[in-house]
Design a protein around this motif. Structure first.
Motif, PDB file in Angstrom:
ATOM      1  N   LYS A 153      -1.794   3.013  -2.620  1.00  0.00           N
ATOM      2  CA  LYS A 153      -0.454   3.435  -3.040  1.00  0.00           C
ATOM      3  C   LYS A 153       0.609   2.375  -2.695  1.00  0.00           C
ATOM      4  CE  LYS A 153      -2.360   7.337  -4.132  1.00  0.00           C
ATOM      5  NZ  LYS A 153      -2.713   7.621  -5.544  1.00  0.00           N
ATOM      6  N   GLU A 154       0.205   1.138  -2.572  1.00  0.00           N
ATOM      7  CA  GLU A 154       1.132   0.048  -2.281  1.00  0.00           C
ATOM      8  C   GLU A 154       0.906  -1.081  -3.283  1.00  0.00           C
ATOM      9  OE1 GLU A 154       0.681  -1.232   1.712  1.00  0.00           O
ATOM     10  OE2 GLU A 154       1.174   0.718   2.607  1.00  0.00           O
ATOM     11  N   ASP A 155       2.009  -1.546  -3.898  1.00  0.00           N
ATOM     12  CA  ASP A 155       1.917  -2.618  -4.886  1.00  0.00           C
ATOM     13  C   ASP A 155       2.249  -3.945  -4.207  1.00  0.00           C
ATOM     14  OD1 ASP A 155       1.898  -4.274  -7.033  1.00  0.00           O
ATOM     15  OD2 ASP A 155       3.190  -3.048  -8.303  1.00  0.00           O
ATOM     16  N   PHE A 156       1.213  -4.656  -3.797  1.00  0.00           N
ATOM     17  CA  PHE A 156       1.420  -5.916  -3.086  1.00  0.00           C
ATOM     18  C   PHE A 156       1.978  -6.998  -3.996  1.00  0.00           C
ATOM     19  CE2 PHE A 156      -2.911  -5.789  -4.682  1.00  0.00           C
ATOM     20  CZ  PHE A 156      -3.058  -7.016  -5.295  1.00  0.00           C
ATOM     21  N   ARG A 157       1.868  -6.821  -5.311  1.00  0.00           N
ATOM     22  CA  ARG A 157       2.353  -7.842  -6.247  1.00  0.00           C
ATOM     23  C   ARG A 157       3.868  -7.965  -6.201  1.00  0.00           C
ATOM     24  NH1 ARG A 157      -0.883  -5.731 -11.475  1.00  0.00           N
ATOM     25  NH2 ARG A 157       0.120  -3.833 -10.675  1.00  0.00           N
ATOM     26  N   GLN A 158       4.544  -6.847  -5.914  1.00  0.00           N
ATOM     27  CA  GLN A 158       6.007  -6.897  -5.812  1.00  0.00           C
ATOM     28  C   GLN A 158       6.451  -7.707  -4.603  1.00  0.00           C
ATOM     29  OE1 GLN A 158       7.391  -2.847  -5.828  1.00  0.00           O
ATOM     30  NE2 GLN A 158       6.759  -2.470  -7.962  1.00  0.00           N
ATOM     31  N   LEU A 159       5.653  -7.633  -3.527  1.00  0.00           N
ATOM     32  CA  LEU A 159       5.991  -8.376  -2.318  1.00  0.00           C
ATOM     33  C   LEU A 159       5.649  -9.856  -2.442  1.00  0.00           C
ATOM     34  CD1 LEU A 159       6.915  -8.375   0.671  1.00  0.00           C
ATOM     35  CD2 LEU A 159       4.553  -7.824   1.288  1.00  0.00           C
ATOM     36  N   LEU A 160       4.452 -10.143  -3.001  1.00  0.00           N
ATOM     37  CA  LEU A 160       3.994 -11.538  -3.084  1.00  0.00           C
ATOM     38  C   LEU A 160       4.467 -12.248  -4.340  1.00  0.00           C
ATOM     39  CD1 LEU A 160       0.295 -11.007  -1.893  1.00  0.00           C
ATOM     40  CD2 LEU A 160       2.257 -11.758  -0.526  1.00  0.00           C
ATOM     41  N   ASP A 183      -7.010  -8.515 -12.281  1.00  0.00           N
ATOM     42  CA  ASP A 183      -6.035  -7.478 -12.610  1.00  0.00           C
ATOM     43  C   ASP A 183      -6.619  -6.083 -12.393  1.00  0.00           C
ATOM     44  OD1 ASP A 183      -4.126  -9.361 -13.320  1.00  0.00           O
ATOM     45  OD2 ASP A 183      -4.822  -9.455 -15.407  1.00  0.00           O
ATOM     46  N   SER A 184      -7.892  -5.896 -12.783  1.00  0.00           N
ATOM     47  CA  SER A 184      -8.544  -4.599 -12.558  1.00  0.00           C
ATOM     48  C   SER A 184      -8.681  -4.326 -11.068  1.00  0.00           C
ATOM     49  CB  SER A 184      -9.917  -4.581 -13.220  1.00  0.00           C
ATOM     50  OG  SER A 184      -9.810  -4.737 -14.619  1.00  0.00           O
ATOM     51  N   ALA A 185      -9.023  -5.361 -10.301  1.00  0.00           N
ATOM     52  CA  ALA A 185      -9.154  -5.203  -8.856  1.00  0.00           C
ATOM     53  C   ALA A 185      -7.811  -4.839  -8.225  1.00  0.00           C
ATOM     54  CB  ALA A 185      -9.702  -6.485  -8.236  1.00  0.00           C
ATOM     55  N   ALA A 186      -6.732  -5.438  -8.734  1.00  0.00           N
ATOM     56  CA  ALA A 186      -5.405  -5.128  -8.204  1.00  0.00           C
ATOM     57  C   ALA A 186      -5.029  -3.681  -8.489  1.00  0.00           C
ATOM     58  CB  ALA A 186      -4.376  -6.074  -8.814  1.00  0.00           C
ATOM     59  N   LYS A 187      -5.292  -3.219  -9.697  1.00  0.00           N
ATOM     60  CA  LYS A 187      -4.990  -1.827 -10.050  1.00  0.00           C
ATOM     61  C   LYS A 187      -5.781  -0.851  -9.182  1.00  0.00           C
ATOM     62  CE  LYS A 187      -3.808  -2.794 -14.878  1.00  0.00           C
ATOM     63  NZ  LYS A 187      -4.193  -2.588 -16.318  1.00  0.00           N
ATOM     64  N   GLN A 188      -7.041  -1.169  -8.932  1.00  0.00           N
ATOM     65  CA  GLN A 188      -7.867  -0.302  -8.087  1.00  0.00           C
ATOM     66  C   GLN A 188      -7.343  -0.276  -6.654  1.00  0.00           C
ATOM     67  OE1 GLN A 188     -12.002  -1.397  -8.031  1.00  0.00           O
ATOM     68  NE2 GLN A 188     -12.565   0.216  -6.593  1.00  0.00           N
ATOM     69  N   PHE A 189      -6.936  -1.428  -6.161  1.00  0.00           N
ATOM     70  CA  PHE A 189      -6.407  -1.506  -4.789  1.00  0.00           C
ATOM     71  C   PHE A 189      -5.117  -0.713  -4.664  1.00  0.00           C
ATOM     72  CE2 PHE A 189      -3.767  -3.450  -1.502  1.00  0.00           C
ATOM     73  CZ  PHE A 189      -4.652  -3.514  -0.431  1.00  0.00           C
ATOM     74  N   GLU A 192       2.862 -12.385  -7.040  1.00  0.00           N
ATOM     75  CA  GLU A 192       1.699 -12.755  -7.835  1.00  0.00           C
ATOM     76  C   GLU A 192       0.475 -11.951  -7.377  1.00  0.00           C
ATOM     77  OE1 GLU A 192       0.475 -16.759  -7.220  1.00  0.00           O
ATOM     78  OE2 GLU A 192       0.389 -16.573  -5.047  1.00  0.00           O
ATOM     79  N   ASN A 193      -0.591 -12.071  -8.111  1.00  0.00           N
ATOM     80  CA  ASN A 193      -1.844 -11.394  -7.756  1.00  0.00           C
ATOM     81  C   ASN A 193      -2.767 -12.395  -7.062  1.00  0.00           C
ATOM     82  OD1 ASN A 193      -4.168  -9.920  -7.553  1.00  0.00           O
ATOM     83  ND2 ASN A 193      -4.420  -9.561  -9.755  1.00  0.00           N
ATOM     84  N   PRO A 194      -2.952 -12.247  -5.743  1.00  0.00           N
ATOM     85  CA  PRO A 194      -3.783 -13.225  -5.021  1.00  0.00           C
ATOM     86  C   PRO A 194      -5.281 -12.965  -5.135  1.00  0.00           C
ATOM     87  CG  PRO A 194      -2.978 -11.582  -3.494  1.00  0.00           C
ATOM     88  CD  PRO A 194      -2.402 -11.220  -4.852  1.00  0.00           C
TER      89      PRO A 194
END
Length: 292
Positions: free
Chosen positions: A101-108, A90-96, A110-112
């Protein structure tokens, strides 16, 4: 009434100015070398190896993996603390997301990403062959999915470090040779006014050692003063740099800097002594016709 000349007394302002400037340049090269070495160490020790973990590891397995990492000899320790940081997915996702400036979780949906440990290594392991060995070792640990490090960065840094050190060493050596030649010529010209006095002392039976001693004492004193002035100028320059760029504080190594400053003073004394000795010996060996 003409002032009586005293053996060993001659104009020394230009000698001290030249020697101070030369020592300052050598000291500046040394200071840059120290700072560069510390910068390289800082970059190497802050280069992280990322150890990605298998998914769905429980807390007990994650802690066991940490203890395994800590036991490895290549892990960097600072103040007796292993430089290993646990980063959740989750921390890695927030940093990415913050960086792209793109939230890949909305597209996928889930958090891969995976939980990971970021491991800092000791400086002496910052080589391509050793890093490959470390990668293989870490990937053989149960619970480790993949190990990643910046391969291109390692190659570029190691190649450039060698070039920088060779250039700086060559420059310092050439500068030292120029200084010796310059000081020999400068002192010889300064002693020109004393050549007849030296000859007169020889004619009355004074030994070469008796004639040379006052000149050597003066040469050593000039070297000492020049070294102290050059060291003071370096300290002043460093303080100005730190005042304007506080970030440089992380690159400071007081012990090595103190050794450099002491070395400048010793080098100044040696150059003054050797150059004066050579110049005086030249006049001691001259015939009367050559002196005129």
């Amino acid at each position: 009434m003409a002032r009586k000349k005293k053996v060993g007394s001659y104009p020394s302002g230009m000698i001290m100015f030249s020697l101070t400037l030369a020592l300052f340049l050598i000291g500046l090269c040394g200071m840059l070398a120290i700072q560069s070495k510390r910068l390289v160490t800082y970059i190497r020790e802050n280069n992280e190896v990322r150890v990605f973990l298998d998914k769905d590891l429980d807390a007990q397995k994650v802690n066991a993996l940490y203890r395994t990492l800590v036991s490895r000899p290549y892990v960097l320790y600072q103040n007796n603390n292993p430089q290993i940081t646990f980063v959740t997915k989750d921390s890695a996702a927030k940093q990415f997301i913050a960086e792209t400036k793109e939230d890949f979780r909305q597209l996928l949906g889930e958090n891969p990403l995976r939980d990971s440990y970021r491991v800092k290594l000791r400086e002496d392991y910052f080589e391509e062959a050793k890093l490959k060995s470390i990668k293989a070792d870490l990937e053989g640990i149960n619970g480790v999915f993949e190990v990643v490090y910046q391969e291109n960065l390692v190659d570029v840094i190691n190649r450039n470090i060698t070039k920088v050190y060779l250039i700086m060493s060559g420059f310092a050596l050439v500068l030292l040779l120029i200084i010796v030649v310059l000081m020999n010529n400068t002192i010889r010209l300064a002693l020109h006014s004393q050549r007849l006095l030296i000859r007169s002392m020889q004619l009355v039976g004074a030994t070469n050692g008796f004639i040379t001693r006052p000149f050597l004492r003066r040469g050593m004193l000039q070297g000492l003063i020049s070294g102290l002035v050059a060291a003071s100028l370096l300290v002043l320059l460093l303080q100005v740099a730190l005042y304007n760029l506080p970030e440089l504080a992380v690159l400071q190594e007081p012990e090595k800097m103190a050794m450099l400053l002491a070395g400048l003073v010793v080098l100044g004394i040696l150059i003054g002594l050797i150059s004066t000795f050579q110049a005086v010996n030249r006049y001691l060996g001259m015939s009367l016709d050559e002196m005129y």
